[in-house]
Design an enzyme around this catalytic site. Structure first.
Site, mmCIF file in Angstrom:
data_model
loop_
_atom_site.group_PDB
_atom_site.id
_atom_site.type_symbol
_atom_site.label_atom_id
_atom_site.label_comp_id
_atom_site.label_asym_id
_atom_site.label_seq_id
_atom_site.Cartn_x
_atom_site.Cartn_y
_atom_site.Cartn_z
ATOM 1 N N GLU A 34 -0.166 -20.729 17.816
ATOM 2 C CA GLU A 34 -0.634 -20.041 18.969
ATOM 3 C C GLU A 34 -1.461 -19.990 19.530
ATOM 4 O O GLU A 34 -2.063 -18.100 19.888
ATOM 5 C CB GLU A 34 0.746 -19.093 19.694
ATOM 6 C CG GLU A 34 2.497 -20.318 19.480
ATOM 7 C CD GLU A 34 3.262 -19.271 19.695
ATOM 8 O OE1 GLU A 34 4.417 -19.150 20.389
ATOM 9 O OE2 GLU A 34 3.469 -18.124 19.343
ATOM 10 N N GLU A 76 9.061 -24.304 15.262
ATOM 11 C CA GLU A 76 10.284 -22.967 15.206
ATOM 12 C C GLU A 76 11.125 -23.586 16.080
ATOM 13 O O GLU A 76 11.190 -24.218 16.890
ATOM 14 C CB GLU A 76 9.048 -21.688 16.125
ATOM 15 C CG GLU A 76 8.352 -21.076 15.127
ATOM 16 C CD GLU A 76 7.394 -19.607 15.540
ATOM 17 O OE1 GLU A 76 7.571 -19.642 17.151
ATOM 18 O OE2 GLU A 76 6.473 -19.755 15.457
#
Length: 818
Positions: A250, A317
């Protein structure tokens, strides 16, 4: 400053690769690159289980040396069979004296991208993974002396529950993890230590410009991040478990990340590069070899795949495991299991609750979370999202579903036979013991070991049932269980690796037509019914069943009430379930039988409201209450009790839809009985808690536990402990006395027995805030919405797992004293 001594010939670095030509896995080349100080020689010896494969000596002249040797018919490394070779490197000085010995584990395997699929040893791989933080409830993020024990427990628990892959979120883990993954067989996405989440999400939100995003294209970040990526590669390059390098987590996109990817590709052409962040910044899509997303729904994944088959897709995820979660996990795994599908699995977020031991004000230890140490701002329990508990690292109830959805052998059963689908890539089913079990009404009736269940990897085969259904009345379920033949490093012989179960027949008995006598007494404000060893009292003033005495003992502490509410889960809070469906909490608390009922003539003229109504029939007495649910728009329900002379009370809850009301979280009846009734036994799904969207991993059977055990150790008290597909359940005291609940024959029920009401649980933010236990709270439930879990910050429960209140809803069950 460091001061150290080295021998005259010293091995500074080693790089090991196992190379294969094309799709031929019978011929391999072991390539070893040595970086040495000094002149002399090296003897390289490769062994497998003490058997020597080769031993060869090469000259060294300082600097680098490249050694290669053919290896025929190597045993291939995979998570299914993590065969390791031992490479021994002996360094000799110019006089031929041994001066240094180094050992290196070697796993022969080929990982590649071919026709837009990730292949391991030529087979399409599916990652059945979990993200893992380095975290201990004792030392937090600090690695302590106890850490290896905790790490080993994690690895063993993962293997026992069919997890085959780890993403090291979001940094390098301790060295031992990689060694254990090599040894036990777990695939790794080895992630570099990089996350700059906070610098780009505010850009995405439109609050700041792109100039604040890091690292982006900023030249001052290139050297340090290249160094970090190089360190990740150099430390872990020789681990066969590492299949994929991840640039970080991220951190948006940009030229810096692209250069990191290009660097590691130059170093290593035997692995792929992963980076999810280009989803948010697609300027350099070539940064990653893999399309990687977070928390996309199955619908989203299918829509992406329909746009073209550009590269393999994973969810780095997914299935956010916060609190009571992981609902509809099966939808993801079913998609990944489709032959040649571009979606190749994902990594649950995450493995363990990140919580820390702390004492409350009275000196009792508890699992603390964000804010419990006075820090602000905080995300509170948002890091309590593990499929294992933080305190003792034991599997949470969610692990039951993970194990089943991740199993590599699927079994489907009907009354004509069973089919075995072997999802293993390299292992035949004959590597396991196969046991067939026939249960009658939850009790083992027959058991047989099957010796001819040999299904090749990635193949399916059908087999006849090994049992004949007897003529005896009962429900017959067949379970086909695959178990370890021998002890392994991670489980003992007999450990179940996969199962399938199906009900193959229900032989009905002829119901008894015996009518047990009873008497009915009508008082001014009460209706009494007396029968065999029991009496009940219905009150029109208090609006319900106010007493049920069995064998002279009062069995209920409060009037049973219609219940439409559950203690909100973390996912419920994230999607504002309370705001959308909060009227059903009010209905559960404040529904009233007053001011509502059937109009009948009054002796004074006009009409009065009759509530309840009472009808005496040949075999029973039927008492029916109407309830105003206090909702807006106004809604009603009825709760009917049919009392038989033998003490059975058949109970029916009925609701007619009202336009404008949201669907209810639950539809059932709540009882409060004395806490002495502290043991629950049930015939239904188990052994762990199950929910409408999380019951694939359960087995139909008879189970028993303590009522207190049904309080799962979620960091924040919330809905927990439910059981699905319940045929009967009883809640008893130490003498075996209590209440027996039986579902209608046509439809099993949901069932819950906890020490607290939903409202008490909802009011507590920590387990220590719950009140002392005085009652056992029983909920006989027709339907309860699923728990969800696509994410915990807005994703709703899938609509097929929410009670449908657009049509009349009715639930019937029976209870009696025992």
């Amino acid at each position: 400053m460091w001061l150290y001594a080295i021998p005259t010939v010293h091995l500074e670095d080693i790089s090991v690769k196992t190379l294969f030509a094309g799709d031929d896995f019978t011929h391999s080349t072991l390539e070893v690159a040595l970086q040495v100080e000094g002149k002399g020689a090296a003897r390289l010896t490769l062994r497998r289980s003490e058997l020597e494969v080769f031993s060869e000596k090469i000259a060294l002249n300082g600097g680098s040396a490249l050694f290669s040797h053919a290896v025929e018919n190597p045993y291939l490394w995979s998570a299914e069979d993590p065969t390791l070779y031992e490479l021994e490197i002996e360094l000799l000085d110019d006089a031929g004296h041994l001066v240094e010995v180094t050992g290196q584990k070697v796993g022969f395997r080929k990982f590649e991208l071919k026709t837009n699929r990730m292949l391991l040893n030529g087979k399409r791989i599916v990652f059945k993974g979990a993200n893992r933080h380095e975290f201990s409830s004792i030392t937090g993020r600090a690695v302590g002396v106890h850490t290896h024990e905790e790490l080993l427990r994690d690895i063993i628990t993962m293997k026992q529950n069919n997890i085959n892959a780890i993403r090291t979120s979001h940094y390098q883990n301790q060295d031992a993890l990689y060694d254990l993954c090599d040894e036990y067989g777990l695939y790794l996405i080895a992630e570099n230590n990089l996350e700059s989440h906070g610098t780009w999400d505010i850009h995405q939100a439109g609050i700041r410009g792109i100039e604040g995003v890091l690292p982006n294209d900023k030249p001052e970040w290139k050297a340090v991040l290249s160094d970090r990526m190089n360190s990740t590669y150099q430390r872990d390059k020789n681990h066969p478990a590492v299949l994929i390098w991840s640039l970080g987590n991220e951190s948006f996109g940009g030229e810096t990340l692209l250069q990191m990817a290009e660097m590691v590709r130059r170093f290593d052409d035997t692995r792929l590069v992963h980076y999810e962040g280009v989803v948010n910044d697609p300027r350099f899509l070539e940064t990653t070899d893999i399309e990687s997303h977070m928390y996309s729904t199955v619908k989203d994944i299918k829509e992406y795949l329909a746009q073209g088959d550009k590269r393999p897709y994973i969810e780095c995820e997914y299935s956010h495991a916060m609190g009571n979660s992981n609902g509809a996990l099966h939808k993801y795994t079913e998609l990944a299991d489709q032959k040649d599908c571009g979606y190749q699995g994902g990594f649950i977020w995450d493995y363990i609750d990140q919580s820390i031991w702390k004492k409350d004000r009275y000196g009792k230890w508890f699992q603390a979370y964000g804010g419990d140490f006075g820090e602000r701002p905080t995300d509170y329990n948002f890091s309590g999202n593990g499929i294992a508990y933080g305190g003792d690292r034991a599997p949470s109830p969610k692990m039951q579903e993970v194990k089943f959805c991740y199993q590599n052998i699927a079994v489907s059963i009907d009354n004509s036979g069973f089919e075995v689908w072997n999802k293993n890539l390299f292992t035949s089913t004959d590597a396991f013991d196969c046991v067939a079990l026939l249960h009658r009404d939850g009790k083992l009736y027959q058991q047989q070991e099957l010796t001819n269940i040999d299904v090749a990897p990635e193949e399916r085969s059908s087999f006849p049932l090994p049992f004949m259904v007897p003529a005896l009345p009962g429900e017959y379920a067949v379970t086909i269980s695959f178990r370890l033949k021998e002890d392994t490093s991670w489980a003992k012989k007999g450990h179940e690796v996969a199962f399938g179960q199906g009900v193959i027949a229900v032989v009905r008995s002829i119901p008894s037509k015996k009518v047990t006598p009873f008497t009915v007494t009508h008082g001014t404000h009460n209706i009494g019914v007396r029968g065999e060893n029991f009496d009940v009292l219905f009150s029109d003033l208090n609006g319900g069943l106010t007493s049920y005495r069995y064998a002279g003992k009062e069995m209920i502490q409060e009037i049973p009430r219609p219940n439409f509410w559950r203690a909100p889960t973390d996912n419920d809070c994230g999607n504002n379930m309370g705001g959308v469906r909060g009227q059903w909490k009010l209905a559960s608390l404040y529904a009233t039988a007053k001011g509502i009922g059937k109009e009948i003539p009054s002796v004074h003229g006009g009409t009065i409201l009759q509530n309840p109504t009472c009808e005496v029939e040949t075999d029973s007495v039927v008492v029916t209450y109407l309830y105003n649910l206090q909702t807006s728009p106004a809604a009603e329900c009825s709760l009917q009790y049919r009392v038989f002379g033998d003490g059975r009370i058949q109970t029916t809850l009925h609701y007619d839809p009202v336009e404008g009301l949201a669907a209810m979280p639950e539809f059932g009846v709540l009882f409060k009985i004395d806490a002495d009734y502290d043991t629950v036994e049930w015939y239904g799904n188990g052994p762990a808690e199950t929910y409408w969207d999380r019951q694939h991993g359960a087995k139909l059977g008879i189970y028993q536990n303590k009522v207190a055990d049904n309080m799962a150790q979620y960091l924040v008290p919330q809905e927990c402990g439910a059981k699905t597909a319940v045929r009967w359940a009883k809640v008893v005291d130490r003498k075996g006395r209590g209440l027996l609940f039986t579902a209608d024959a046509a439809k099993p029920m949901f069932f819950s027995a906890l020490p607290y009401t939903p409202h008490e649980m909802e009011s507590a933010k920590h387990p220590y805030e719950l009140p002392p236990v005085h009652y056992t709270v029983i909920r006989a439930i027709g339907e309860q919405m699923g728990v969800g879990g696509d994410d915990s910050w807005g994703a709703n429960v899938h609509p097929e797992y929410i009670p449908d209140v657009t049509k009349p809803v009715e639930f019937t069950f029976t209870f009696r004293g025992i």
